[in-house]
Design an enzyme around this catalytic site. Structure first.
Site, PDB file in Angstrom:
ATOM      1  N   ASN A   1       0.858  -1.177   0.000  1.00 13.63           N
ATOM      2  CA  ASN A   1       0.000   0.000   0.000  1.00 13.63           C
ATOM      3  C   ASN A   1       0.900   1.234   0.000  1.00 13.63           C
ATOM      4  O   ASN A   1       1.967   1.223   0.628  1.00 13.63           O
ATOM      5  CB  ASN A   1      -0.882  -0.023   1.256  1.00 13.63           C
TER       6      ASN A   1
ATOM      7  N   GLU B   1       1.980 -14.466   3.824  1.00 13.43           N
ATOM      8  CA  GLU B   1       1.704 -15.495   4.823  1.00 13.43           C
ATOM      9  C   GLU B   1       0.431 -15.178   5.595  1.00 13.43           C
ATOM     10  O   GLU B   1      -0.417 -16.050   5.811  1.00 13.43           O
ATOM     11  CB  GLU B   1       2.881 -15.612   5.807  1.00 13.43           C
TER      12      GLU B   1
END
Length: 141
Positions: free
Chosen positions: A54, A64
């Protein structure tokens, strides 16, 4: 414990294959460090995830954790193994936050780390996160 069982070679190969496949869809326009992860649950289901960066950096989520959260949303609760893959030469390793999130759903599990050349490093969550804190610590309060 079931989650500490050894995977057969076909399960391990499929887990790694799905981690590499997921890696292709990673959203990493800032670091260009694409990661894919796949989680094998005790049910036999495999869920995958990618890192999603982002522009604010702090809202970035690792592959993960996305793979774990995907499984939790499907009702899974016990992790048997995790595979993490990158397209680079370096063998990847889960960050501290991801290790702790995996620990929430496994006191220990196999962790397979694979690079872009197909090299694989096998390790265990207990080796990556020794003396860890888990949900059982809060049950006596």
């Amino acid at each position: 414990m079931k989650n500490e069982q050894v995977l057969d070679i076909n399960q391990a190969a499929e887990l790694i294959r799905q981690a590499h496949q997921a890696c292709e869809d990673a959203y990493a326009p800032y670091s260009c460090y694409k990661v894919g992860a796949a989680v094998l649950w005790e049910s036999g289901r495999i869920t995958s995830g990618v890192n999603v960066e982002n522009a604010s950096y702090g809202l970035t989520v690792c592959a993960e954790r996305n793979a774990v959260f995907h499984g939790i949303g499907l009702g899974e609760r016990r992790i048997k193994a995790v595979a993490v893959a990158v397209p680079l030469e370096e063998i990847p390793s889960p960050c501290g936050a991801c290790r702790q999130v995996i620990r929430e759903f496994a006191s220990d599990c196999l962790v397979l780390l694979s690079n872009g050349s197909g090299e694989i490093r096998k390790t265990r969550l207990k080796d990556l996160l020794p003396d860890s804190f888990g949900p059982e610590f809060l049950k006596s309060i």
